[in-house]
Design a protein around this motif. Sequence first.
Motif, mmCIF file in Angstrom:
data_model
loop_
_atom_site.group_PDB
_atom_site.id
_atom_site.type_symbol
_atom_site.label_atom_id
_atom_site.label_comp_id
_atom_site.label_asym_id
_atom_site.label_seq_id
_atom_site.Cartn_x
_atom_site.Cartn_y
_atom_site.Cartn_z
ATOM 1 N N GLY A 189 43.229 38.507 -19.091
ATOM 2 C CA GLY A 189 43.081 37.652 -17.924
ATOM 3 C C GLY A 189 42.647 38.419 -16.693
ATOM 4 O O GLY A 189 41.815 37.951 -15.909
ATOM 5 N N ALA A 190 43.203 39.626 -16.506
ATOM 6 C CA ALA A 190 42.846 40.424 -15.337
ATOM 7 C C ALA A 190 41.392 40.874 -15.404
ATOM 8 O O ALA A 190 40.627 40.705 -14.450
ATOM 9 N N VAL A 191 40.990 41.455 -16.538
ATOM 10 C CA VAL A 191 39.627 41.960 -16.679
ATOM 11 C C VAL A 191 38.632 40.789 -16.734
ATOM 12 O O VAL A 191 37.601 40.802 -16.061
ATOM 13 N N GLY A 192 38.952 39.779 -17.538
ATOM 14 C CA GLY A 192 38.065 38.624 -17.620
ATOM 15 C C GLY A 192 37.945 37.903 -16.294
ATOM 16 O O GLY A 192 36.860 37.442 -15.916
ATOM 17 N N GLY A 193 39.061 37.808 -15.568
ATOM 18 C CA GLY A 193 39.018 37.177 -14.259
ATOM 19 C C GLY A 193 38.127 37.940 -13.294
ATOM 20 O O GLY A 193 37.396 37.347 -12.494
ATOM 21 N N ALA A 194 38.185 39.276 -13.361
ATOM 22 C CA ALA A 194 37.346 40.098 -12.491
ATOM 23 C C ALA A 194 35.869 39.916 -12.795
ATOM 24 O O ALA A 194 35.016 40.043 -11.904
ATOM 25 N N LEU A 195 35.535 39.617 -14.053
ATOM 26 C CA LEU A 195 34.141 39.450 -14.454
ATOM 27 C C LEU A 195 33.661 38.010 -14.324
ATOM 28 O O LEU A 195 32.466 37.741 -14.488
ATOM 29 N N SER A 196 34.575 37.079 -14.053
ATOM 30 C CA SER A 196 34.215 35.673 -13.924
ATOM 31 C C SER A 196 33.175 35.499 -12.819
ATOM 32 O O SER A 196 33.304 36.038 -11.725
ATOM 33 N N GLU A 242 33.065 54.620 -22.784
ATOM 34 C CA GLU A 242 33.955 55.333 -21.883
ATOM 35 C C GLU A 242 35.308 54.633 -21.905
ATOM 36 O O GLU A 242 35.373 53.407 -22.009
ATOM 37 N N THR A 243 36.377 55.391 -21.801
ATOM 38 C CA THR A 243 37.726 54.819 -21.783
ATOM 39 C C THR A 243 38.371 55.123 -20.435
ATOM 40 O O THR A 243 38.391 56.279 -20.002
ATOM 41 N N ARG A 244 38.884 54.075 -19.802
ATOM 42 C CA ARG A 244 39.566 54.227 -18.519
ATOM 43 C C ARG A 244 40.964 53.631 -18.643
ATOM 44 O O ARG A 244 41.129 52.505 -19.117
ATOM 45 N N TYR A 245 41.965 54.398 -18.209
ATOM 46 C CA TYR A 245 43.347 53.926 -18.222
ATOM 47 C C TYR A 245 43.709 53.442 -16.829
ATOM 48 O O TYR A 245 43.619 54.207 -15.860
ATOM 49 N N SER A 246 44.118 52.190 -16.740
ATOM 50 C CA SER A 246 44.410 51.617 -15.429
ATOM 51 C C SER A 246 45.851 51.901 -15.018
ATOM 52 O O SER A 246 46.730 52.070 -15.854
ATOM 53 N N ARG A 247 46.064 51.935 -13.719
ATOM 54 C CA ARG A 247 47.407 52.152 -13.179
ATOM 55 C C ARG A 247 48.164 50.845 -12.982
ATOM 56 O O ARG A 247 49.390 50.845 -12.850
ATOM 57 N N SER A 248 47.457 49.745 -12.927
ATOM 58 C CA SER A 248 48.040 48.426 -12.704
ATOM 59 C C SER A 248 46.983 47.397 -13.069
ATOM 60 O O SER A 248 45.816 47.745 -13.332
ATOM 61 N N LEU A 249 47.363 46.131 -13.066
ATOM 62 C CA LEU A 249 46.371 45.090 -13.347
ATOM 63 C C LEU A 249 45.340 45.005 -12.234
ATOM 64 O O LEU A 249 44.154 44.751 -12.494
ATOM 65 N N ASP A 250 45.751 45.220 -10.989
ATOM 66 C CA ASP A 250 44.770 45.243 -9.895
ATOM 67 C C ASP A 250 43.775 46.382 -10.088
ATOM 68 O O ASP A 250 42.568 46.224 -9.845
ATOM 69 N N HIS A 251 44.283 47.533 -10.520
ATOM 70 C CA HIS A 251 43.385 48.656 -10.785
ATOM 71 C C HIS A 251 42.465 48.342 -11.953
ATOM 72 O O HIS A 251 41.274 48.715 -11.943
ATOM 73 N N GLN A 307 26.357 49.540 -24.069
ATOM 74 C CA GLN A 307 27.195 50.576 -23.480
ATOM 75 C C GLN A 307 28.501 49.911 -23.055
ATOM 76 O O GLN A 307 28.472 48.869 -22.395
ATOM 77 N N PHE A 308 29.623 50.519 -23.406
ATOM 78 C CA PHE A 308 30.926 49.903 -23.174
ATOM 79 C C PHE A 308 31.782 50.769 -22.257
ATOM 80 O O PHE A 308 31.714 51.999 -22.306
ATOM 81 N N THR A 309 32.603 50.105 -21.471
ATOM 82 C CA THR A 309 33.738 50.748 -20.816
ATOM 83 C C THR A 309 34.987 50.021 -21.277
ATOM 84 O O THR A 309 35.095 48.797 -21.128
ATOM 85 N N ALA A 310 35.922 50.766 -21.865
ATOM 86 C CA ALA A 310 37.198 50.194 -22.304
ATOM 87 C C ALA A 310 38.227 50.418 -21.205
ATOM 88 O O ALA A 310 38.439 51.555 -20.769
ATOM 89 N N VAL A 311 38.837 49.344 -20.745
ATOM 90 C CA VAL A 311 39.897 49.419 -19.733
ATOM 91 C C VAL A 311 41.216 49.127 -20.445
ATOM 92 O O VAL A 311 41.403 48.047 -21.003
ATOM 93 N N VAL A 312 42.104 50.104 -20.452
ATOM 94 C CA VAL A 312 43.317 50.041 -21.274
ATOM 95 C C VAL A 312 44.501 49.627 -20.421
ATOM 96 O O VAL A 312 44.691 50.109 -19.303
ATOM 97 N N ASN A 313 45.292 48.720 -20.973
ATOM 98 C CA ASN A 313 46.500 48.178 -20.346
ATOM 99 C C ASN A 313 47.376 49.290 -19.763
ATOM 100 O O ASN A 313 47.688 50.248 -20.451
ATOM 101 N N PRO A 314 47.801 49.156 -18.500
ATOM 102 C CA PRO A 314 48.655 50.188 -17.910
ATOM 103 C C PRO A 314 50.005 50.330 -18.593
ATOM 104 O O PRO A 314 50.583 51.414 -18.613
ATOM 105 N N ALA A 315 50.512 49.240 -19.190
ATOM 106 C CA ALA A 315 51.815 49.316 -19.863
ATOM 107 C C ALA A 315 51.668 49.827 -21.284
ATOM 108 O O ALA A 315 52.421 50.683 -21.743
ATOM 109 N N ALA A 316 50.664 49.315 -22.005
ATOM 110 C CA ALA A 316 50.514 49.663 -23.419
ATOM 111 C C ALA A 316 49.515 50.790 -23.635
ATOM 112 O O ALA A 316 49.261 51.182 -24.754
#
Length: 293
Positions: free
Chosen positions: A70-77, A36-45, A3-12
Amino acid sequence: MRQFTAVVNPAAGSAAGTAALLPVARLLREAGAGLETRYSRSLDHARELARQAAARGHAVLAVGGDGMAGAVGGALSGTDAALGLVPSGRGNDFARALGLPTDPQALAAVLLRGTPRAVDTLRVDSAVHAGVAVLGSVYAGVDAVANRYANRSRLLRGSASYYMGGARAVAGWRPATYRVTVDGTAYERRGYTVVAANSGFYGFGRRVAPDARVDDGLLDVVVIRHAPKRLFFTMMNELRTGAHLRRPQVEVLRGEEIRIEADRDLPYGADGEVDAALPVTVRVLPGALRVLS
């Protein structure tokens, strides 16, 4: 089935990110995976969304470039969650270091059936970053200035933005005196940049640290010392193949913990994002992240 959640770059997210995700998403769903696809508002989001998805047992897809990875991978580290990458940014250097395919069908196969691989992450500590984890590299000097110019470019994309950003940064550069402390041993060097590399690539495919490995528990610290600017431009071209390592102006150190200081205010970048200044301490976290590759 994953099961996947895709977190999409706030800029792109509204353009490049969605365009890259759509064919992969179709293939994942056709194979029976949930997405599931989630669009982030920022890298912190994006970090927050990644943690939420991991708590639900989902594999998390970082859709974007190196900053997003880096943001998503860092959060999962440091967790048991799996990270997948759908590259759609300017550089995509961490995906390149992992050898990920760019073809949607091949990438979908990796995400569906790939075995999570344990890779190292980097803990970054400074006045701005306190214990933030990133993936690829931390670099302090003319390359951070160039990266800032590239990120702000509205007319150029991809390698062109990096090249023009680099030319502009070098033209206005004056040598800095660095104090680089590697596992407690201090080195003073005058030059253009210091790069603490987990990944061998940065700056849109430049092989800044060809011998760096994402799973060896070490950082390759590349120091580019002072040289005439004309020679530095030559070395910039040599970064494409790693030939710059043959230059006497280039030095490589290795260690687990690196502190970088300078004799004046200098920016540093981490995974393509430039929003902080030296000093900075970088420590490798061996095997802290599970990546589908």
